[in-house]
Design a protein around this motif. Structure first.
Motif, PDB file in Angstrom:
ATOM      1  N   ILE A   7       0.853  -1.183   0.000  1.00  0.00           N
ATOM      2  CA  ILE A   7       0.000   0.000   0.000  1.00  0.00           C
ATOM      3  C   ILE A   7       0.890   1.235   0.000  1.00  0.00           C
ATOM      4  CG2 ILE A   7      -1.856   1.240   1.190  1.00  0.00           C
ATOM      5  CD1 ILE A   7      -1.283  -2.221   2.335  1.00  0.00           C
ATOM      6  N   VAL A   8       0.802   2.010  -1.070  1.00  0.00           N
ATOM      7  CA  VAL A   8       1.620   3.213  -1.191  1.00  0.00           C
ATOM      8  C   VAL A   8       0.679   4.399  -1.296  1.00  0.00           C
ATOM      9  CG1 VAL A   8       3.443   4.381  -2.476  1.00  0.00           C
ATOM     10  CG2 VAL A   8       3.344   1.869  -2.458  1.00  0.00           C
ATOM     11  N   THR A   9       0.839   5.357  -0.388  1.00  0.00           N
ATOM     12  CA  THR A   9       0.047   6.587  -0.454  1.00  0.00           C
ATOM     13  C   THR A   9       0.979   7.738  -0.811  1.00  0.00           C
ATOM     14  OG1 THR A   9       0.262   6.930   1.936  1.00  0.00           O
ATOM     15  CG2 THR A   9      -1.729   5.812   1.164  1.00  0.00           C
ATOM     16  N   PHE A  10       0.437   8.698  -1.558  1.00  0.00           N
ATOM     17  CA  PHE A  10       1.260   9.810  -2.023  1.00  0.00           C
ATOM     18  C   PHE A  10       0.364  10.916  -2.557  1.00  0.00           C
ATOM     19  CE2 PHE A  10       0.733   6.633  -5.314  1.00  0.00           C
ATOM     20  CZ  PHE A  10       0.274   7.366  -6.393  1.00  0.00           C
ATOM     21  N   ARG A  11       0.979  12.051  -2.798  1.00  0.00           N
ATOM     22  CA  ARG A  11       0.315  13.171  -3.465  1.00  0.00           C
ATOM     23  C   ARG A  11       1.103  13.480  -4.740  1.00  0.00           C
ATOM     24  NH1 ARG A  11      -3.596  15.007  -0.322  1.00  0.00           N
ATOM     25  NH2 ARG A  11      -3.433  14.612   1.899  1.00  0.00           N
ATOM     26  N   ASP A  48      -9.332  14.576  -1.040  1.00  0.00           N
ATOM     27  CA  ASP A  48      -8.279  15.491  -0.603  1.00  0.00           C
ATOM     28  C   ASP A  48      -7.007  15.382  -1.438  1.00  0.00           C
ATOM     29  OD1 ASP A  48      -9.813  16.588   1.485  1.00  0.00           O
ATOM     30  OD2 ASP A  48      -9.282  14.915   2.795  1.00  0.00           O
ATOM     31  N   GLY A  49      -7.037  14.557  -2.497  1.00  0.00           N
ATOM     32  CA  GLY A  49      -5.878  14.422  -3.369  1.00  0.00           C
ATOM     33  C   GLY A  49      -4.839  13.422  -2.902  1.00  0.00           C
ATOM     34  N   LEU A  50      -5.208  12.578  -1.944  1.00  0.00           N
ATOM     35  CA  LEU A  50      -4.296  11.527  -1.490  1.00  0.00           C
ATOM     36  C   LEU A  50      -4.530  10.286  -2.347  1.00  0.00           C
ATOM     37  CD1 LEU A  50      -2.121  10.715   0.587  1.00  0.00           C
ATOM     38  CD2 LEU A  50      -3.986   9.743   1.955  1.00  0.00           C
ATOM     39  N   TRP A  51      -3.488   9.869  -3.044  1.00  0.00           N
ATOM     40  CA  TRP A  51      -3.546   8.702  -3.923  1.00  0.00           C
ATOM     41  C   TRP A  51      -3.138   7.460  -3.143  1.00  0.00           C
ATOM     42  CZ3 TRP A  51      -4.794   8.504  -9.173  1.00  0.00           C
ATOM     43  CH2 TRP A  51      -5.064   9.736  -9.763  1.00  0.00           C
ATOM     44  N   THR A  52      -3.710   6.325  -3.531  1.00  0.00           N
ATOM     45  CA  THR A  52      -3.324   5.035  -2.978  1.00  0.00           C
ATOM     46  C   THR A  52      -3.105   4.069  -4.132  1.00  0.00           C
ATOM     47  OG1 THR A  52      -4.624   5.405  -0.972  1.00  0.00           O
ATOM     48  CG2 THR A  52      -3.966   3.137  -1.437  1.00  0.00           C
ATOM     49  N   ASP A  53      -1.895   3.507  -4.186  1.00  0.00           N
ATOM     50  CA  ASP A  53      -1.567   2.460  -5.147  1.00  0.00           C
ATOM     51  C   ASP A  53      -1.511   1.179  -4.329  1.00  0.00           C
ATOM     52  OD1 ASP A  53      -0.853   1.161  -7.475  1.00  0.00           O
ATOM     53  OD2 ASP A  53       0.984   2.314  -7.807  1.00  0.00           O
ATOM     54  N   VAL A  89       4.403   7.277   1.231  1.00  0.00           N
ATOM     55  CA  VAL A  89       4.537   6.317   2.337  1.00  0.00           C
ATOM     56  C   VAL A  89       4.216   4.936   1.784  1.00  0.00           C
ATOM     57  CG1 VAL A  89       3.656   5.595   4.597  1.00  0.00           C
ATOM     58  CG2 VAL A  89       3.876   8.036   4.058  1.00  0.00           C
ATOM     59  N   MET A  90       5.137   3.983   2.001  1.00  0.00           N
ATOM     60  CA  MET A  90       4.917   2.608   1.555  1.00  0.00           C
ATOM     61  C   MET A  90       4.857   1.704   2.773  1.00  0.00           C
ATOM     62  SD  MET A  90       7.298   0.033  -0.730  1.00  0.00           S
ATOM     63  CE  MET A  90       7.152   0.917  -2.255  1.00  0.00           C
TER      64      MET A  90
END
Length: 100
Positions: A7-11, A48-53, A89-90
């Protein structure tokens, strides 16, 4: 082996076009599927523009190997260039339930 979720979160960097980013993310799919260890991938973005891969791998070992190899791939450069590195963040988690 234990199925693992990465799970990777990023903007994204300011003024990044969402459609262009998604197309760039799609460009990683041949590499990811070519590992033979990726089970599934979803890419999402909240209000809010927070992406999750979210990538499901056959094991933590496979996830780690793919992450290491990805940064050596030329198609990873354009993808990473659109992400704010300080916001990324991964994490990894053991998958206990998934649809088959």
């Amino acid at each position: 082996m234990t199925t693992t979720a990465e799970i990777v979160t990023f903007r994204l960097k300011p003024d990044t076009d969402t459609a262009a980013f998604v197309k760039t993310a799609q460009g990683l799919m041949p590499f990811l599927t070519g590992t033979g260890d990726m089970i599934a991938r979803t890419l999402s973005c909240d209000a809010d523009g927070l992406w999750t891969d979210h990538i499901t791998w056959t094991s933590r070992t496979a996830a780690d190997a793919a992450a290491k190899a990805m940064f050596e791939r030329p198609e990873a450069g354009p993808f990473m260039a659109l992400i704010e590195p300080a916001d990324m963040v991964m994490r990894h988690a053991v998958v206990h339930l998934r649809p088959d």
